[in-house]
Enzyme design. Structure first.
Site, PDB file in Angstrom:
ATOM      1  N   GLU A   1       0.858  -1.184   0.000  1.00 63.79           N
ATOM      2  CA  GLU A   1       0.000   0.000   0.000  1.00 63.79           C
ATOM      3  C   GLU A   1       0.891   1.228   0.000  1.00 63.79           C
ATOM      4  O   GLU A   1       2.061   1.143   0.345  1.00 63.79           O
ATOM      5  CB  GLU A   1      -0.859   0.060   1.277  1.00 63.79           C
ATOM      6  CG  GLU A   1      -2.008  -0.908   1.312  1.00 63.79           C
ATOM      7  CD  GLU A   1      -2.801  -0.859   2.610  1.00 63.79           C
ATOM      8  OE1 GLU A   1      -2.738   0.147   3.332  1.00 63.79           O
ATOM      9  OE2 GLU A   1      -3.484  -1.856   2.890  1.00 63.79           O
TER      10      GLU A   1
ATOM     11  N   ARG B   1       0.354  10.393   3.550  1.00 62.43           N
ATOM     12  CA  ARG B   1       0.358  11.348   4.678  1.00 62.43           C
ATOM     13  C   ARG B   1       1.714  11.276   5.373  1.00 62.43           C
ATOM     14  O   ARG B   1       2.512  10.383   5.099  1.00 62.43           O
ATOM     15  CB  ARG B   1      -0.719  10.934   5.686  1.00 62.43           C
ATOM     16  CG  ARG B   1      -0.469   9.521   6.220  1.00 62.43           C
ATOM     17  CD  ARG B   1      -1.354   9.118   7.370  1.00 62.43           C
ATOM     18  NE  ARG B   1      -0.951   7.847   7.950  1.00 62.43           N
ATOM     19  CZ  ARG B   1      -1.294   6.657   7.506  1.00 62.43           C
ATOM     20  NH1 ARG B   1      -2.065   6.537   6.437  1.00 62.43           N
ATOM     21  NH2 ARG B   1      -0.870   5.559   8.102  1.00 62.43           N
TER      22      ARG B   1
HETATM   23  C1  MV4 Z   1      -1.141  -9.467   3.591  1.00 64.27           C
HETATM   24  C2  MV4 Z   1      -0.513 -10.355   4.478  1.00 64.27           C
HETATM   25  C3  MV4 Z   1      -0.049 -11.539   3.962  1.00 64.27           C
HETATM   26  N1  MV4 Z   1      -0.219 -11.848   2.657  1.00 64.27           N
HETATM   27  N2  MV4 Z   1      -1.280  -9.807   2.291  1.00 64.27           N
HETATM   28  C4  MV4 Z   1      -2.507  -6.257   6.843  1.00 64.27           C
HETATM   29  C5  MV4 Z   1      -2.908  -4.852   6.666  1.00 64.27           C
HETATM   30  C6  MV4 Z   1      -3.150  -4.678   5.226  1.00 64.27           C
HETATM   31  N3  MV4 Z   1      -2.676  -3.407   4.824  1.00 64.27           N
HETATM   32  C7  MV4 Z   1      -2.425  -5.780   4.565  1.00 64.27           C
HETATM   33  N4  MV4 Z   1      -2.071  -6.732   5.581  1.00 64.27           N
HETATM   34  C8  MV4 Z   1      -1.527  -7.931   5.276  1.00 64.27           C
HETATM   35  N5  MV4 Z   1      -1.605  -8.291   3.980  1.00 64.27           N
HETATM   36  C9  MV4 Z   1      -0.827 -10.967   1.858  1.00 64.27           C
HETATM   37  N6  MV4 Z   1      -0.982 -11.282   0.564  1.00 64.27           N
HETATM   38  C10 MV4 Z   1      -0.386  -9.992   5.795  1.00 64.27           C
HETATM   39  C11 MV4 Z   1      -0.912  -8.782   6.224  1.00 64.27           C
HETATM   40  C12 MV4 Z   1      -0.764  -8.492   7.617  1.00 64.27           C
HETATM   41  C13 MV4 Z   1       0.040  -7.443   8.074  1.00 64.27           C
HETATM   42  C14 MV4 Z   1       0.699  -6.597   7.211  1.00 64.27           C
HETATM   43  C15 MV4 Z   1       1.487  -5.566   7.686  1.00 64.27           C
HETATM   44  C16 MV4 Z   1       1.611  -5.379   9.050  1.00 64.27           C
HETATM   45  C17 MV4 Z   1       0.956  -6.188   9.910  1.00 64.27           C
HETATM   46  C18 MV4 Z   1       0.158  -7.234   9.445  1.00 64.27           C
HETATM   47  C19 MV4 Z   1      -0.483  -8.065  10.344  1.00 64.27           C
HETATM   48  C20 MV4 Z   1      -1.261  -9.073   9.899  1.00 64.27           C
HETATM   49  C21 MV4 Z   1      -1.408  -9.292   8.532  1.00 64.27           C
END
Ligand code: MV4
Length: 456
Positions: A289, A293
């Site tokens: 993402e 900001r």
């Molecule tokens: C994911 C992932 C694993 N695989 N996408 C969490 C917030 C959202 N912005 C995207 N996130 C995640 N996407 C895929 N394909 C794991 C997470 C995720 C995570 C990401 C960043 C920081 C903390 C997190 C905690 C749980 C899951």
């Protein structure tokens, strides 16, 4: 340069922006809700205007009230801080039409990055790696099953307008995928007013690595290295550090080159952050993402680069060119930020609003405290529970951890419970000390603690 700006925010970030303005010779206007009348940002600003009730919807999210305050005080610009209106493209547009500079990116860029699928597509086009998944919205169980077959399980269903982890569903087989699809769509509709979802390969226990960037109106952009934000609980970051213990010089250079390509492709202006997931099993990183900001954790980047991000953000918003060149950016030593929240870490991080009696803040070499609290201040229940950011800088990660531990032992807040005891434990945790962390670290640690508790 501006002569006067309005700060559409509260708490520590409002103070942080006022301080930058003081140093730049800019007069400041604070806005505040009824419950915030005794807040420090109100006292520290040159002028202050009450804009409504305690509930954010009536004050810090109240666009007509904020624009009126800006018109009355005749400011040239509005700094939105983080949260509230910071990533609201509609608000940025209204500022534009009122001839007030929004200190941030264009409404178009905010809107693009707010659409998680469009963001993913546009960054992929610019050459950034993305997690394998569906190119389009998933509309039927057949499409879902086809995508899963192509990329293999486990997969994750995400809301197109999502972010912050809301409405995500992890699926390990066809059965759970089909049943999760409908609930994910319903949740997306309920939370974001848009039922669109997409599917990605699920990365297990990734690290959250994000790169700070800034761009000016002449197309000059800088990348300021990465922050490791893997220490989080339920998508709320608790600790951030720079550099990451898993990013080496080669990977940093690659990450940096990629983010520069990415932001140049959208003519990005202002501060921003590109988030990546790093799969430690394969050492692959993927664009996740972009946040349009200034973020809570910006100080760790300031500490290792020596660059004042808020001042630079205001300068570029006023039309000035960035004077810093990429080759002059050096990552010096290591910085860590602990978020001190008014939450009880022994009771599920339950928020602890109320009046602060005693307050002792840490100090000494290499210690920075960004806070709006003081002895006698009442923490309201209406806003987030962040009461201070404790930031330290050391020659290396190990030194920074020692300084953080020392500073945490000096930090006393009573009778309000805070996350200080949690951070003290973290600073002594063998896995954390080794840098052996992931986005599942806190969850695993708390589970382990709960099991020990039960067996006693
Ligand atoms: C994911 C992932 C694993 N695989 N996408 C969490 C917030 C959202 N912005 C995207 N996130 C995640 N996407 C895929 N394909 C794991 C997470 C995720 C995570 C990401 C960043 C920081 C903390 C997190 C905690 C749980 C899951």
């Amino acid at each position: 340069m501006f002569s006067k700006i309005l700060i559409a925010n509260r708490g520590e970030i409002a103070l942080r922006i006022i301080r930058a303005c003081r140093e730049l010779g800019i007069r400041t206007v604070a806005v505040y809700s009824q419950i915030d009348r005794d807040s420090l940002h109100v006292r520290l600003a040159d002028e202050a205007i009450c804009i409504g009730q305690a509930a954010s919807s009536g004050s810090y999210l109240n666009i007509p009230a904020i624009i009126s305050a800006a018109e009355i005080t005749d400011v040239e610009a509005i700094h939105p801080g983080y949260g509230f209106l910071a990533e609201n493209p509609h608000f940025a547009e209204i500022c534009q039409s009122c001839k007030i500079t929004f200190i941030g990116p264009t409404p178009e860029n905010i809107r693009l990055m707010g659409d998680k699928m469009a963001a993913r597509t546009s960054m992929h086009k610019a050459g950034l790696p993305i997690i394998p998944g569906s190119a389009n919205v998933i509309r039927s169980k057949e499409e879902a099953l086809k995508t899963a077959k192509l990329i293999g399980y486990p997969v994750i269903i995400k809301a197109a307008s999502g972010g912050g982890g809301k409405g995500m569903r992890i699926c390990h087989n066809d059965l759970t995928l089909v049943s999760s699809l409908m609930t994910a769509q319903a949740e997306a509709e309920a939370n974001f007013g848009n039922p669109d979802v997409y599917i990605e390969k699920y990365i297990e226990k990734p690290r959250h690595i994000e790169v700070q960037i800034i761009g000016d109106h002449s197309g000059h952009v800088l990348q300021l290295g990465e922050r490791d934000c893997s220490i989080q609980r339920r998508h709320q970051k608790l600790l951030e550090e720079s550099p990451s213990s898993v990013v080496d010089t080669k990977m940093r250079k690659r990450l940096g080159e990629m983010v520069i390509k990415g932001i140049k492709s959208i003519n990005y202006v202002s501060c921003g952050t590109i988030e990546f997931l790093l799969d430690e099993k394969t050492n692959n990183f993927y664009f996740m993402e972009m946040n349009t900001r200034i973020q809570v954790e910006h100080p760790v980047t300031e500490m290792v680069t020596g660059i004042d991000l808020i001042k630079e953000q205001i300068r570029v918003a006023s039309g000035e060119k960035l004077k810093i060149k990429q080759e002059d950016v050096r990552i010096r030593g290591a910085a860590i930020e602990c978020r001190i929240n008014a939450e009880d870490p022994d009771n599920n991080f339950m928020p602890q609003p109320g009046k602060i009696g005693t307050l002792v803040l840490p100090g000494g070499p290499n210690v920075r405290v960004d806070t709006h609290i003081y002895a006698g201040y009442t923490i309201p229940s209406q806003y987030d529970s962040l009461i201070a950011k404790l930031i330290v800088h050391g020659d290396n990660r190990q030194e920074a951890i020692k300084i953080m531990y020392r500073a945490l032992t000096e930090f006393h807040v009573s009778p309000i419970k805070t996350t200080i005891p949690f951070h003290l434990k973290l600073m002594q945790n063998p896995l954390f000390l080794k840098g052996d962390i992931s986005t599942h670290f806190v969850q695993d640690l708390l589970k382990e603690e709960a099991e020990i508790e039960r067996s006693n």
